[in-house]
Design a protein around this motif. Structure first.
Motif, PDB file in Angstrom:
ATOM      1  N   ASP A   3      -3.514   5.819  -4.194  1.00 33.53           N
ATOM      2  CA  ASP A   3      -3.072   4.420  -4.135  1.00 33.53           C
ATOM      3  C   ASP A   3      -1.727   4.224  -3.433  1.00 33.53           C
ATOM      4  N   THR A   4      -1.481   5.043  -2.407  1.00 35.25           N
ATOM      5  CA  THR A   4      -0.321   4.842  -1.540  1.00 35.25           C
ATOM      6  C   THR A   4      -0.819   4.282  -0.213  1.00 35.25           C
TER       7      THR A   4
ATOM      8  N   ALA B 169       0.408   0.868  -3.423  1.00 32.81           N
ATOM      9  CA  ALA B 169      -0.463  -0.294  -3.278  1.00 32.81           C
ATOM     10  C   ALA B 169      -0.413  -1.146  -4.544  1.00 32.81           C
ATOM     11  N   PRO B 170      -0.096  -2.420  -4.424  1.00 31.37           N
ATOM     12  CA  PRO B 170      -0.061  -3.283  -5.603  1.00 31.37           C
ATOM     13  C   PRO B 170      -1.463  -3.480  -6.189  1.00 31.37           C
TER      14      PRO B 170
ATOM     15  N   ALA C 263       0.042 -10.547  -3.700  1.00 27.24           N
ATOM     16  CA  ALA C 263       0.547  -9.178  -3.848  1.00 27.24           C
ATOM     17  C   ALA C 263       0.693  -8.457  -2.512  1.00 27.24           C
ATOM     18  N   TYR C 264      -0.154  -8.815  -1.541  1.00 30.91           N
ATOM     19  CA  TYR C 264      -0.160  -8.126  -0.250  1.00 30.91           C
ATOM     20  C   TYR C 264       0.473  -8.945   0.875  1.00 30.91           C
ATOM     21  N   GLY C 265       1.004 -10.113   0.548  1.00 31.15           N
ATOM     22  CA  GLY C 265       1.730 -10.918   1.530  1.00 31.15           C
ATOM     23  C   GLY C 265       0.861 -11.558   2.587  1.00 31.15           C
ATOM     24  N   VAL C 266      -0.391 -11.917   2.210  1.00 32.46           N
ATOM     25  CA  VAL C 266      -1.309 -12.470   3.205  1.00 32.46           C
ATOM     26  C   VAL C 266      -1.863 -13.849   2.833  1.00 32.46           C
ATOM     27  N   LEU C 267      -1.370 -14.453   1.767  1.00 33.77           N
ATOM     28  CA  LEU C 267      -1.821 -15.794   1.404  1.00 33.77           C
ATOM     29  C   LEU C 267      -1.136 -16.807   2.313  1.00 33.77           C
TER      30      LEU C 267
ATOM     31  N   LEU D  62      -7.899  -2.883  -8.000  1.00 31.43           N
ATOM     32  CA  LEU D  62      -7.658  -1.661  -7.240  1.00 31.43           C
ATOM     33  C   LEU D  62      -8.148  -0.438  -8.010  1.00 31.43           C
ATOM     34  N   SER D  63      -7.947  -0.434  -9.323  1.00 29.81           N
ATOM     35  CA  SER D  63      -8.322   0.734 -10.132  1.00 29.81           C
ATOM     36  C   SER D  63      -9.827   0.983 -10.156  1.00 29.81           C
TER      37      SER D  63
END
Length: 167
Positions: A139-140, A24-25, A117-121, A39-40
């Motif tokens: 985080d996978t 996960a980015p 980062a997640y390709g949703v913009l 994410l952290s």
């Protein structure tokens, strides 16, 4: 990236198409105008990330309410994040009015870090495309659903089942 549409009209998504098994980015989003989250901040927890274009629309409202209901059943090792490009105070107002108290709303309005980062913009609208990501405690990414049509509902049952397999 796969073809995406808004009411049948093509839209362009910026960023990579992630798949189950990918790391996960990281991302930086806003909790409010001054505080950020990444994410952290949710390390060691199973994360269901529900991505919506705007909480003030019917499908986004229903999606967020549904995951708020599910959150109560999933336990303390699971966090459900709803990410949109709504301003943080609009998210807070909407949650208060809707009685949302288990889902954490985060805003990608400022830098579009999550969206890229997640390709949703969505390039044309600077909104986020409806999608679901389930990320394990390491985080996978374990489950991904990119919706082809923005106005469709996600597969709620499949997303919740993916979370249940991890807890």
């Amino acid at each position: 990236m796969a073809q995406a549409t808004l009411k049948g009209n093509p839209i362009t998504l910026v960023g990579p198409e992630l798949k189950a098994g990918d790391k996960a980015p990281d991302f930086t989003v806003n909790k409010n105008l001054l505080e950020t989250a990444s994410l952290s901040d949710y390390a060691g927890k199973v994360k269901l990330i529900s991505v919506v274009p705007s909480l003030d629309t019917g499908v986004c409202d229903a999606q967020t309410r549904r995951f708020n209901e599910e959150a109560a059943k999933l336990g303390d090792n699971v966090v459900i994040l709803t990410i949109s490009n709504d301003l943080p105070f609009a998210q807070s107002r909407w949650c208060g009015a809707a009685g949302i108290d288990k889902v954490i709303t985060l805003s990608d309005y400022k830098h579009h870090s999550f969206g890229k980062a997640y390709g949703v913009l969505i390039q044309e609208l600077h909104l986020l495309m409806r999608s679901i990501f389930v990320i394990d405690a390491n985080d996978t990414i374990q489950y991904v659903e990119y919706l082809g049509e923005m106005t469709d509902h996600p597969n709620y049952e499949a997303a919740v089942d993916a979370v249940k397999k991890l807890v």
